[in-house]
Design an enzyme around this catalytic site. Structure first.
Site, short mmCIF file in Angstrom:
data_model
loop_
_atom_site.label_atom_id
_atom_site.label_comp_id
_atom_site.label_asym_id
_atom_site.label_seq_id
_atom_site.Cartn_x
_atom_site.Cartn_y
_atom_site.Cartn_z
N ALA A 10 -27.34 35.33 39.73
CA ALA A 10 -27.36 34.77 38.37
C ALA A 10 -26.13 35.16 37.57
O ALA A 10 -25.89 34.63 36.49
CB ALA A 10 -28.62 35.22 37.65
N ARG A 15 -15.22 39.29 36.59
CA ARG A 15 -13.98 39.84 37.18
C ARG A 15 -13.23 38.82 38.04
O ARG A 15 -12.07 39.00 38.36
CB ARG A 15 -14.33 41.09 38.01
CG ARG A 15 -14.75 42.28 37.18
CD ARG A 15 -15.47 43.35 38.01
NE ARG A 15 -16.87 42.98 38.28
CZ ARG A 15 -17.73 43.75 38.94
NH1 ARG A 15 -17.35 44.92 39.41
NH2 ARG A 15 -18.98 43.35 39.13
N ASP A 102 -23.18 38.29 46.33
CA ASP A 102 -21.73 38.40 46.47
C ASP A 102 -21.33 39.20 47.71
O ASP A 102 -20.27 39.81 47.76
CB ASP A 102 -21.08 38.98 45.20
CG ASP A 102 -21.47 40.42 44.93
OD1 ASP A 102 -22.32 40.97 45.65
OD2 ASP A 102 -20.91 41.00 43.97
N ASN A 375 0.02 -2.87 68.68
CA ASN A 375 1.21 -2.10 68.34
C ASN A 375 1.60 -2.38 66.89
O ASN A 375 1.87 -3.52 66.52
CB ASN A 375 2.36 -2.49 69.27
CG ASN A 375 3.54 -1.55 69.06
OD1 ASN A 375 3.57 -0.47 69.60
ND2 ASN A 375 4.49 -1.98 68.24
C1 UD1 Z 1 -23.76 46.43 42.37
C2 UD1 Z 1 -24.57 47.74 42.32
C3 UD1 Z 1 -23.71 48.85 42.94
C4 UD1 Z 1 -23.36 48.48 44.36
C5 UD1 Z 1 -22.65 47.13 44.42
C6 UD1 Z 1 -22.50 46.69 45.86
C7 UD1 Z 1 -26.02 47.74 40.32
C8 UD1 Z 1 -26.19 48.20 38.94
N1 UD1 Z 1 -24.90 48.09 40.95
O1 UD1 Z 1 -22.63 46.58 41.52
O2 UD1 Z 1 -24.45 50.08 42.93
O3 UD1 Z 1 -22.54 49.49 44.94
O4 UD1 Z 1 -23.40 46.12 43.72
O5 UD1 Z 1 -21.72 45.55 45.97
O6 UD1 Z 1 -26.89 47.10 40.86
N2 UD1 Z 1 -26.63 39.66 39.08
C9 UD1 Z 1 -27.65 38.90 38.57
N3 UD1 Z 1 -28.06 39.14 37.29
C10 UD1 Z 1 -27.52 40.11 36.51
C11 UD1 Z 1 -26.47 40.89 37.05
C12 UD1 Z 1 -26.05 40.63 38.33
O7 UD1 Z 1 -28.18 38.02 39.22
O8 UD1 Z 1 -27.95 40.26 35.35
C13 UD1 Z 1 -26.16 39.37 40.46
C14 UD1 Z 1 -24.73 38.90 40.52
O9 UD1 Z 1 -24.64 37.49 40.48
C15 UD1 Z 1 -24.23 39.47 41.81
C16 UD1 Z 1 -25.12 40.66 42.09
O10 UD1 Z 1 -26.21 40.56 41.20
O11 UD1 Z 1 -24.35 38.56 42.88
C17 UD1 Z 1 -24.38 41.99 41.90
O12 UD1 Z 1 -23.87 42.07 40.58
P1 UD1 Z 1 -22.44 42.72 40.30
O13 UD1 Z 1 -22.18 42.62 38.85
O14 UD1 Z 1 -21.45 42.17 41.23
O15 UD1 Z 1 -22.76 44.25 40.66
P2 UD1 Z 1 -21.70 45.37 41.04
O16 UD1 Z 1 -21.02 45.82 39.81
O17 UD1 Z 1 -20.85 44.91 42.16
CA CA Z 2 -20.63 42.99 43.22
#
Ligand code: UD1
Ligand code: CA
Length: 462
Positions: A10, A15, A102, A375
């Site tokens: 979601a 970044r 991701d 051709n």
């Molecule tokens: C997260 C983890 C971190 C881990 C890393 C691994 C948390 C707080 N941190 O960090 O410990 O090492 O992944 O890759 O969980 N998402 C939602 N809704 C939200 C927020 C995020 O669906 O409200 C989804 C995003 O779309 C994404 C995934 O959750 O696919 C991870 O979110 P992201 O912000 O990338 O987390 P990281 O900072 O990478």
């Molecule tokens: Ca991530």
């Protein structure tokens, strides 16, 4: 008992600094989320809920009915995202795997390995960790003196000492589904960011339940993609992996670092691929084909023994032993027959050719069907566009089209036709006919001298 998956997708992906929602961003021309769902489909997971929010239409258009969806209307963190799956999964018995949208490199074997480990360890919650040489950006696993997991600390909240820890949280968790939603409810808002961190579930459950870790060895595949540099790294890892697979299956690659083959492309043994070649989409390359250098094939079917050099093939097929290029462009549902030669600077759009047909230089063939043994002389053009509409050209078998011929569509050329060079053909030509449509030549005897300028004199001649 069933296995479930919750995929968190979601988030916006701030970044990334791109418009697409992050989980829809392509890795080797395929959206990240599709890799994850494909791996899930191949694994022992029975039911998948994808959490969507930012750009939900984009994700839902990609996955359609392959998964169920829950909406996270506001992105209040990974813990809050997981809670949204309640409508589909609450009250069900089994094991739930929570995955991030991701992490495109995860494969089905890893998913099954995690579920198995969770069951073997008899855990209520299993946190999947990995050991990274450069752990920057990930949550770190904090362990007590006995080596048991205590909690996860996000990098932003970690001390200098904690940041040195190389064991990271991959973001994958296996949990007893009967406990999941009660435990998620206990997560409190993180005071720093105001979000509900899924990582806090470790502390929540540690007091009352059996929490363990499972550490994965194939570390690279656990990477999370947060920015466009990570996209390039994921592509590199995937590219190396895919190329290695094909080489071990008998595909010869010259300078493979420059060759990009997407995930689902099928290549038969005994194919040779030269540098700077990209093959993506639903493409299939059959035995003894030679592709490249400098070629791009997307959704292309390339049959046995075909040669493609310095050329572009999109949504098209090429039959046995035909040569394409250098510098040819096939697109939009083109089907080229066997033993054809489509050569230098020839574009073929939405057209088919029979066997043994040739367009060796400088031609445009569009919206047309062509029989066998035809051709196309250099510079022949099917004139398919009148400025408003597109029209079709139909050409029979055994036709010779002289150089610089315009076939003004709609038009039909029969079998065994000969068209004189330089013709602009506006009417249908019946089988067996010769067509000539150009001005008759006039030779004016002895006239050239009037036009030829005298040579300039040299200094001595003055
Ligand atoms: C997260 C983890 C971190 C881990 C890393 C691994 C948390 C707080 N941190 O960090 O410990 O090492 O992944 O890759 O969980 N998402 C939602 N809704 C939200 C927020 C995020 O669906 O409200 C989804 C995003 O779309 C994404 C995934 O959750 O696919 C991870 O979110 P992201 O912000 O990338 O987390 P990281 O900072 O990478
Ligand atoms: Ca991530």
């Amino acid at each position: 008992m069933s296995n479930y998956a919750i995929v968190l997708a979601a988030g916006k992906g701030t970044r990334m600094k791109t418009k697409l929602p992050k989980c829809a961003f392509p890795i080797l021309r395929k959206p990240m989320i599709e890799y994850i769902v494909e791996s899930i489909e191949r694994s022992s997971i029975d039911e998948t809920v994808t959490i969507v929010g930012h750009g939900r239409e984009v994700i839902e258009d990609l996955l359609v009915d392959r998964v169920k969806y829950s909406l996270q209307a506001r992105q209040l963190g990974t813990g809050h995202a997981a809670m949204q799956a309640r409508e589909h999964l609450e009250g069900k018995e089994g094991t739930t795997l929570i995955l991030l949208g991701d992490m495109p490199l995860i494969d089905d074997a890893t998913i099954d390995d995690i579920i198995q480990a969770h069951k073997d360890l008899n855990n209520d919650l299993t946190v999947v960790s990995a050991s990274f040489e450069y752990p920057t950006g990930y949550g770190r696993i904090l362990r007590d003196d006995f080596g048991a997991i205590e909690r996860i600390v996000e990098e932003a909240n970690a001390t200098q000492e904690q940041r040195k820890i190389r064991e990271i949280n991959t973001g994958i968790y296996a949990i007893d589904n009967a406990l999941l939603f009660d435990m998620l409810d206990k997560i409190e808002k993180n005071p720093y960011k105001g979000e509900y961190y899924l990582t806090d579930i470790v502390e929540v459950m540690n007091k009352t339940h059996k929490v363990g870790t499972h550490t994965l060895r194939d570390n690279q595949k656990m990477m999370g993609v947060n920015d466009l540099y990570a996209v390039s790294q994921a592509e590199k890892i995937l590219r190396d992996d895919i190329n290695k697979f094909h080489m071990l299956e008998g595909v010869s690659m010259i300078n493979p670092e420059t060759i990009t083959i997407a995930h689902n492309v099928k290549i038969e043994p005994n194919v040779t691929i030269y540098p700077n070649t990209t093959i993506t989409g639903d493409s299939r390359i059959e035995e003894a084909a030679v592709i490249g250098p400098n070629s791009e094939i997307h959704n292309g079917i390339i049959k046995q023994g075909v040669h493609v050099r310095h050329s572009l093939i999109h949504d098209s097929s090429v039959s046995e032993r035909t040569t394409i290029g250098p510098f040819a462009h096939l697109r939009n549902g083109t089907n080229i027959g066997r033993d054809n030669r489509i050569g230098n600077f020839v574009e073929v759009k939405k057209s088919s050719t029979g066997d043994n047909t040739k367009a060796s230089h400088l031609a445009y063939i569009g919206d047309s069907t062509t029989g066998k043994n035809v051709n196309f002389g250099s510079g022949s053009v099917t004139v398919n566009y009148d400025g408003v509409n597109k029209h079709e050209t139909h050409i029979g078998d055994d036709v010779f089209i002289g150089c610089n011929t315009n076939l003004i569509a709609p038009i039909t050329i029969g079998d065994n036709v000969f068209i004189a060079a330089g013709s602009t053909v506006t009417n249908n030509v019946p089988s067996g006919a010769m067509a000539i449509a150009r001005n008759r030549q006039i030779n004016k005897e002895d006239y050239a001298q009037n036009l030829i300028k005298p040579k300039p004199k040299t200094y001595q001649e003055k």
